[in-house]
Design an enzyme around this catalytic site. Structure first.
Site, short mmCIF file in Angstrom:
data_model
loop_
_atom_site.label_atom_id
_atom_site.label_comp_id
_atom_site.label_asym_id
_atom_site.label_seq_id
_atom_site.Cartn_x
_atom_site.Cartn_y
_atom_site.Cartn_z
N ASP A 146 61.38 -59.42 83.51
CA ASP A 146 60.77 -59.21 82.20
C ASP A 146 59.50 -60.05 82.06
OD1 ASP A 146 60.69 -58.06 79.69
OD2 ASP A 146 62.04 -59.52 78.77
N HIS A 147 58.49 -59.51 81.39
CA HIS A 147 57.27 -60.25 81.00
C HIS A 147 56.74 -61.21 82.06
CE1 HIS A 147 56.56 -59.04 76.87
NE2 HIS A 147 57.87 -58.98 76.72
N SER A 199 66.33 -57.53 69.28
CA SER A 199 67.34 -58.34 68.58
C SER A 199 67.14 -58.24 67.08
CB SER A 199 67.27 -59.81 69.01
OG SER A 199 67.73 -59.98 70.32
N ASN A 221 65.14 -53.71 74.79
CA ASN A 221 65.42 -55.05 75.30
C ASN A 221 66.18 -55.88 74.27
OD1 ASN A 221 63.83 -54.18 77.39
ND2 ASN A 221 62.22 -55.70 77.13
N VAL A 222 67.24 -56.53 74.73
CA VAL A 222 68.01 -57.43 73.86
C VAL A 222 68.14 -58.78 74.57
CG1 VAL A 222 70.21 -57.84 72.70
CG2 VAL A 222 69.32 -55.52 72.86
N ALA A 223 67.64 -59.83 73.93
CA ALA A 223 67.67 -61.16 74.55
C ALA A 223 68.22 -62.21 73.60
CB ALA A 223 66.26 -61.55 75.02
N THR A 224 67.51 -62.45 72.50
CA THR A 224 67.84 -63.57 71.61
C THR A 224 69.26 -63.45 71.05
OG1 THR A 224 65.50 -63.69 71.03
CG2 THR A 224 67.04 -64.91 69.64
N HIS A 253 60.45 -53.51 72.83
CA HIS A 253 60.63 -54.96 72.98
C HIS A 253 61.06 -55.55 71.64
CE1 HIS A 253 58.98 -56.11 77.02
NE2 HIS A 253 58.78 -54.81 76.99
N GLY A 254 61.68 -56.71 71.68
CA GLY A 254 62.10 -57.36 70.45
C GLY A 254 63.25 -56.63 69.78
#
Length: 289
Positions: free
Chosen positions: A83-84, A212, A231-234, A209-210
Site C-alpha cells: 500500500d502507498h 474505516s 481499503n480498511v486499516a485504522t 481509500h480511507g
C-alpha cells in the site's frame, strides 16, 4: 488456492459484477490469520495489504512467506498488496519477494511526473504479472508517514483520470473523491458526482481509500460506482488493540501472549466479516474457480 494471485483479474471481475473486494492492512501474523479466517468462512476473495512501515518492521520475505502459507491453506483467492509506496526500490524489492500487487503513490507530484513514475512501475510489474494501483488527486489524512492536510486533499479530475489511465496503462486506479485515511471526525464528504463521471469514463476497477468508518450506505454507493476494492486499516488496528487492552484491564499481570492474541484475533475476524458483507464479496470466491 495453492498460491497468491495477482489482484488484477480479481478486481476486474468484482467491478464487472458490481461488488467490492475488501483489502485489509495487517501488521502481525495474528491479524493476517484473522482476516484469512474471516474470508475462508465467508468464501470471500481477499486482498492482504501491508504499509511501507510494516514492510520495514517485519521484512517483505517474512510477510510473503506468511501470506503464501495462508493462500496454500485456503480455498479462497488471496492477493498480497503493498500500500502507498513512494520508494521505487522498495516496490521492486517487494515484487521480487512475491507481492502480487503494488501501489505506486506519486500523487504528491505534478500530473506529468505522476504519469512518468507510474509508467515505470507498470512496465516492471506487467512483466512479473503483478497488479499496479496508482492514485490521482490526494487522499487526506495520515497513512504511515504520508500526511496530507485537509486543505491539501485534492479531488481527482474525471478527464485527468481518463488521460492518466491511457498514458500509464495502470490496471487499477485510486481517485481521490473526498475520503480520508484514519477515523472521520464527522460524516465523510464524498464527491459522488465526480465518482459517477469517473465511473462512466474510466473502465478500470477503482479503489476506495480511507474505508474505516464510512457509513454503510455510502460504501454501497461507492461500490455500485466501480469501487472494486475498499481499503480498511485504522478500524482493524483499533479492534485488535482494544481487545488486547481489555485483557490487561481485566488482568494486568497477564504475560502469556496467547491469552491476549486469541481475543484480538476474534475481534479482527468479526470486523473483517462485517466489512466483507458491506462490500458484497461474501460467497464470491466461486467466481475464481
Amino acid at each position: 488456492m495453492s498460491h497468491l494471485i495477482s489482484s488484477t483479474a480479481m478486481l476486474q471481475t468484482a467491478r464487472k459484477n458490481g461488488y467490492g473486494i475488501t483489502a485489509f492492512n495487517v501488521h502481525t501474523l495474528e491479524m493476517l490469520q484473522a482476516v484469512v479466517d474471516a474470508a475462508e468462512e465467508l468464501q470471500a476473495p481477499l486482498i492482504l495489504q501491508t504499509t511501507v512501515g510494516t514492510v520495514k518492521h517485519l521484512g517483505p520475505d517474512y510477510i510473503v512467506a506468511a501470506a503464501a502459507t495462508a493462500a496454500k491453506r485456503s480455498t479462497v483467492p488471496i492477493a498480497l498488496h503493498l500500500d502507498h509506496c513512494t520508494d521505487y526500490n522498495l516496490l521492486i524489492q517487494c515484487i521480487r519477494e512475491g507481492y502480487t500487487s503494488v501501489m505506486i503513490d506519486a500523487s504528491m507530484h505534478p500530473f506529468e511526473e505522476n504519469v512518468r513514475r507510474t509508467q515505470e512501475v507498470v512496465k516492471v510489474a506487467a512483466a512479473a504479472g503483478v497488479n499496479v494501483e496508482a492514485e490521482l488527486g490526494k487522499v487526506g489524512g495520515v497513512e504511515d508517514d504520508i500526511v496530507v492536510a485537509d486543505e491539501d486533499a485534492l479531488l481527482a479530475d474525471p478527464d485527468e483520470c481518463v488521460k492518466f489511465a491511457e498514458l500509464t496503462g495502470v490496471p487499477t486506479l485510486a481517485p481521490a473523491i473526498g475520503t480520508a485515511h484514519g477515523i472521520y471526525k464527522g460524516e465523510p464528504n464524498i464527491a459522488f458526482g465526480k465518482l459517477e463521471q469517473i465511473f462512466a469514463k474510466v473502465d478500470l476497477p477503482l479503489v476506495l481509500h480511507g474505508g474505516s468508518g464510512i457509513p454503510a450506505d455510502q460504501v454501497k454507493r461507492c461500490v455500485a460506482l466501480g469501487m472494486a476494492k475498499m481499503n480498511v486499516a485504522t478500524e482493524l488496528r483499533i479492534a485488535f488493540s482494544n481487545a488486547i487492552k481489555a485483557v490487561f484491564d481485566a488482568n494486568p499481570e497477564e504475560n502469556d501472549p496467547r491469552k491476549y492474541m486469541v481475543p484480538a484475533k476474534a475481534a479482527v475476524k468479526e470486523l473483517a466479516q462485517a466489512k466483507m458483507h458491506l462490500t458484497g464479496c461474501v460467497g464470491r470466491a466461486k467466481d475464481f474457480r
